[in-house]
Design an enzyme around this catalytic site. Structure first.
Site, short mmCIF file in Angstrom:
data_model
loop_
_atom_site.label_atom_id
_atom_site.label_comp_id
_atom_site.label_asym_id
_atom_site.label_seq_id
_atom_site.Cartn_x
_atom_site.Cartn_y
_atom_site.Cartn_z
N ASP A 8 0.85 -1.19 0.00
CA ASP A 8 0.00 0.00 0.00
C ASP A 8 0.89 1.24 0.00
O ASP A 8 1.75 1.39 0.87
CB ASP A 8 -0.91 0.01 1.24
CG ASP A 8 -2.00 -1.06 1.16
OD1 ASP A 8 -1.99 -1.84 0.19
OD2 ASP A 8 -2.85 -1.10 2.06
N ASP A 131 -15.72 -3.93 -1.47
CA ASP A 131 -15.54 -3.75 -0.03
C ASP A 131 -16.91 -3.75 0.62
O ASP A 131 -17.80 -3.01 0.17
CB ASP A 131 -14.83 -2.43 0.27
CG ASP A 131 -13.53 -2.28 -0.52
OD1 ASP A 131 -12.90 -3.32 -0.79
OD2 ASP A 131 -13.15 -1.15 -0.85
#
Length: 246
Positions: A8, A131
């Site tokens: 990330d 998500d």
């Protein structure tokens, strides 16, 4: 079972967030390309990149480290990327640069026509990131919970021609609280394309639990905080997954 280390990116560094909160980031490396090489050396077969700044800005924001990562791994393994991908030009630029798969999240939910166009223009290279919390899809870096049912959207996106789905249980991501196997299996059984689990994977028992449902369509997992903090040994986890697949 394909175990995929996540890198990330925030402000050019490799970080991990808790619950998707940009203000709650732990920096794990100032050199993301070196981190990519590290995972490659440990036997990673694919890498998962997220441009966190890009996700907020709606356009790529970590291009230099992404380019460095691609140079570091070369043609050895595929690299997939998500975060801030909102138009076909961005997808084309990433694929031309050497990215193998592009992940579309919020934009797929808000603008399904864009996803449909992307799947048509770049067949086999578009992954959808869904998500969800309690079966409902979240968007905008998890800040907005929609009324969309995750199973319905997954089926719709499969019909558009997406290559795979990455399912993140946002109640568990970055918390090392254990993967939500039941919710992941429900989704995988609802579609015919591969599903990758993400969020909450804490240790070897989670990997073993996912391996047990591989035949249901759960073909891999994205690994983050667990492999960075040492709760999970990546090499041992992939070896165990391979052993269970025999």
């Amino acid at each position: 079972m394909l175990l995929i280390p996540a890198i990330d990116l925030k402000d050019g560094r490799c970080v991990r967030l808790r619950q998707g909160d940009l203000d709650d980031a732990t920096v794990f490396s100032e050199d993301p390309a070196a981190m990519a090489s590290h995972w490659l050396d440990l036997g990673a077969r694919r890498l998962h990149l997220v441009d966190l700044n890009g996700a907020v800005a709606g356009k790529p924001k970590n291009e230099a480290p992404i380019k460095a990562i691609l140079q570091a791994v070369g043609d050895d393994i595929p690299v997939q990327i998500g975060g801030g991908i909102r138009d076909l030009d961005t997808i084309e630029r990433y694929l031309d640069a050497g990215i193998s798969y592009v992940i579309i999240g919020t934009a797929a939910v808000k603008n399904p026509g864009f996803l449909q166009d992307a799947c048509g223009a770049f067949p086999g290279q578009i992954i959808v990131g869904l998500d969800a919390r309690d079966g409902k899809v979240a968007t905008d870096g998890w800040s907005k919970l929609t009324r969309h049912d995750v199973l319905d959207l997954a089926k719709k996106f499969e019909d558009y021609g997406c290559e795979a789905i990455i399912y993140t249980d946002i109640g568990r991501d970055g918390m090392l609280s254990g993967v939500n196997v039941d919710a992941t299996v429900r989704l995988a059984q609802h579609v015919r394309i591969p599903v990758f689990a993400s969020g909450g994977i804490a240790g070897l028992s989670d990997i073993e639990a996912l391996c047990a449902v591989e035949d249901d369509g759960v073909e891999g997992a994205i690994l983050g905080r667990s492999i960075y903090e040492g709760a999970l040994d990546f090499q041992a986890a992939q070896a165990r997954a391979d052993e269970l697949a025999k």
